[in-house]
Design an enzyme around this catalytic site. Structure first.
Site, PDB file in Angstrom:
ATOM      1  CE  LYS A  91     124.630  34.556 -52.594  1.00  0.00           C
ATOM      2  NZ  LYS A  91     124.442  35.272 -51.446  1.00  0.00           N
ATOM      3  CE  LYS A 106     129.949  44.651 -55.435  1.00  0.00           C
ATOM      4  NZ  LYS A 106     128.495  45.314 -55.992  1.00  0.00           N
ATOM      5  CB  CYS A 157     128.905  42.092 -60.409  1.00  0.00           C
ATOM      6  SG  CYS A 157     127.082  42.677 -59.811  1.00  0.00           S
TER       7      CYS A 157
END
Length: 442
Positions: free
Chosen positions: A152, A205, A261
């Site tokens: 993160k 992922k 992301c």
């Protein structure tokens, strides 16, 4: 262990520095000579708490170095991580050309039984492309693994040092053993290394980020329903977050998600599935809902002031997509600024760390900048809160009211209490909560 990391972007820099911190000898490779020079001098090109001292400490200890010489870094490495960028192409697919180039650059220099680890976020099947790329250029035996990152921004160093889990895709015992040895120092608290096949690791992922994005978009849609029914999304959040089957994480309504992301990975997995004639309808809806959510505050502003915002001025607190980072990629602030400027308004912005980054995004006088958050307020028709930085959470409301030309706040992160804002005499427009002032539902 001797480790080489190809790529000194966000993932490569954090991974290389943390692995060096665990006692490994780490070489980080990048094609950008200027960047490598700055890194060897201890200059860190990104803002990430804890990263700069970690790099400086390991440079001084001789455990970490940066170079443009891929061949030299690879020749002695037991494990080589590929951590280059995979940005979205014009068609939304993840662009893996840098991955191919990295594989080609290491192929002729591998020591026997070196382990090549795919660290970048890549579509399922990319590790096999890397294997084929290398095998076409060398007869030396090697191993390929997948080890996706779950970092993160703003907490990346802690996430790497103390992971919830480590996911590894392997197809040989040698590759498994090397990754087990490498990650053992980071899982002493009992967190698991989860071994699986390589395609499953690659998809894990994407699946994780898709699930998180779905939670955010779903809560934002419930917030819209709250505004039409008189319900309060904060009450709803607490009510469902206490259910152990759901849990409290990623249930905050807001102005939409951004960053490097979630938007990229949701789009990439949608495209990857479409290639296989699989329509991920839920994720397409998640993506569409988030794009609309990023314009929500601008739509509320137009409902309050009208479509023509010419001559109006707005103060914007927060430019980064989230606190503790300077990353403005796909940030809601960018959608807000674009929508306001399109209608003729001017914007004065502040962010604790993203101001330099903003100057690379906005050319010339596209927006104004305040030396601090209060400087942006002078003569502004309203304050817009876009990023929940800690210093914005308890502002001096007397100073805010004195500087604004109108006591109006649009809160994109639900930081403030509606009852308190009413007591202070502000018109207040949060997301999915009680509004204070004329009814504005976007």
């Amino acid at each position: 262990m001797d480790v080489t990391v190809i790529g000194t972007g966000y993932v490569g820099l954090v991974a290389g520095s943390c692995l060096a911190g665990a006692g490994n000898r780490v070489t980080c490779v990048d094609v950008d000579e200027n960047k490598v020079g700055r890194l060897n001098a201890g200059e860190v090109p990104i803002y990430e708490p804890g990263l700069e001292p970690l790099i400086s400490e390991n440079l001084a200890a001789g455990r970490l170095r940066f170079t443009t010489d891929a061949a030299g870094g690879v020749r002695k490495a037991d494990v080589i991580f590929i951590a280059v960028g995979t940005p979205p192409g014009a068609d939304g697919f993840a662009d893996i050309e840098a991955v191919r180039a990295a594989a080609g650059s290491i192929a002729g220099h591998l020591r026997p039984h070196a382990v090549v680890v795919m660290k970048s976020t890549v579509p399922v099947g990319t590790s096999e492309i890397v294997r084929d790329e290398i095998a076409s250029r060398t007869d030396v035996p090697f191993h390929v693994c997948s080890n996706p990152e779950f970092l993160k921004e703003g907490d990346a160093v802690a996430d790497f040092m103390y992971p919830d889990r480590v996911v590894c895709g392997v197809d040989t015992e040698h590759g498994r053993g090397r990754l087990e040895e490498l990650y053992e120092p980071f899982i002493r608290s009992g967190k698991p290394i989860i071994f699986m096949d390589i395609p499953s690791a690659e998809l894990t992922k994407y699946a994780a980020n898709a699930m998180l994005a779905a939670r955010i978009s779903l809560m934002n849609q419930f917030a819209a329903l709250c505004e039409h029914t008189g319900a309060d999304i904060e009450h709803v959040r607490r009510g469902i977050g206490s259910d152990p089957r759901i849990g409290p994480a990623f249930l905050y309504a807001g102005a939409g998600y951004g960053g490097s992301c979630l938007p990229k990975d949701v789009e990439a997995v949608i495209r990857s599935a479409a290639q296989r004639d699989i329509d991920l309808t839920i994720l397409r809806a998640v993506n569409e809902a988030n794009e609309r959510q990023k314009t929500l505050l601008a739509r509320k502003i137009r409902r309050r002031f009208g479509d023509d915002l010419s001559g109006m001025r707005f103060a914007l607190w927060g430019l980064a997509f989230k606190p503790r980072t300077d990353d403005m990629r796909a940030a809601p602030s960018r959608a807000i600024v674009a929508a306001l400027r399109e209608r003729g308004a001017t914007v004065a912005a502040h962010d604790p760390v993203a101001m330099d980054q903003a100057r690379t995004v906005y050319v010339g006088d596209e927006i104004e900048y305040g030396a601090d958050e209060y400087e942006t307020l002078a003569g502004a028709d309203a304050l817009i809160l876009a990023t929940e930085w800690l210093q914005y959470r308890r502002p001096d409301w007397t100073a805010v009211g004195e500087r604004l030309s109108r006591r109006i706040v649009f809160d994109g992160r639900n930081l403030y209490d509606p009852e308190r804002m009413a007591e202070l005499g502000f018109e207040y427009y949060p997301i999915g909560r009680t509004q204070v002032g004329p009814q504005v539902v976007a």
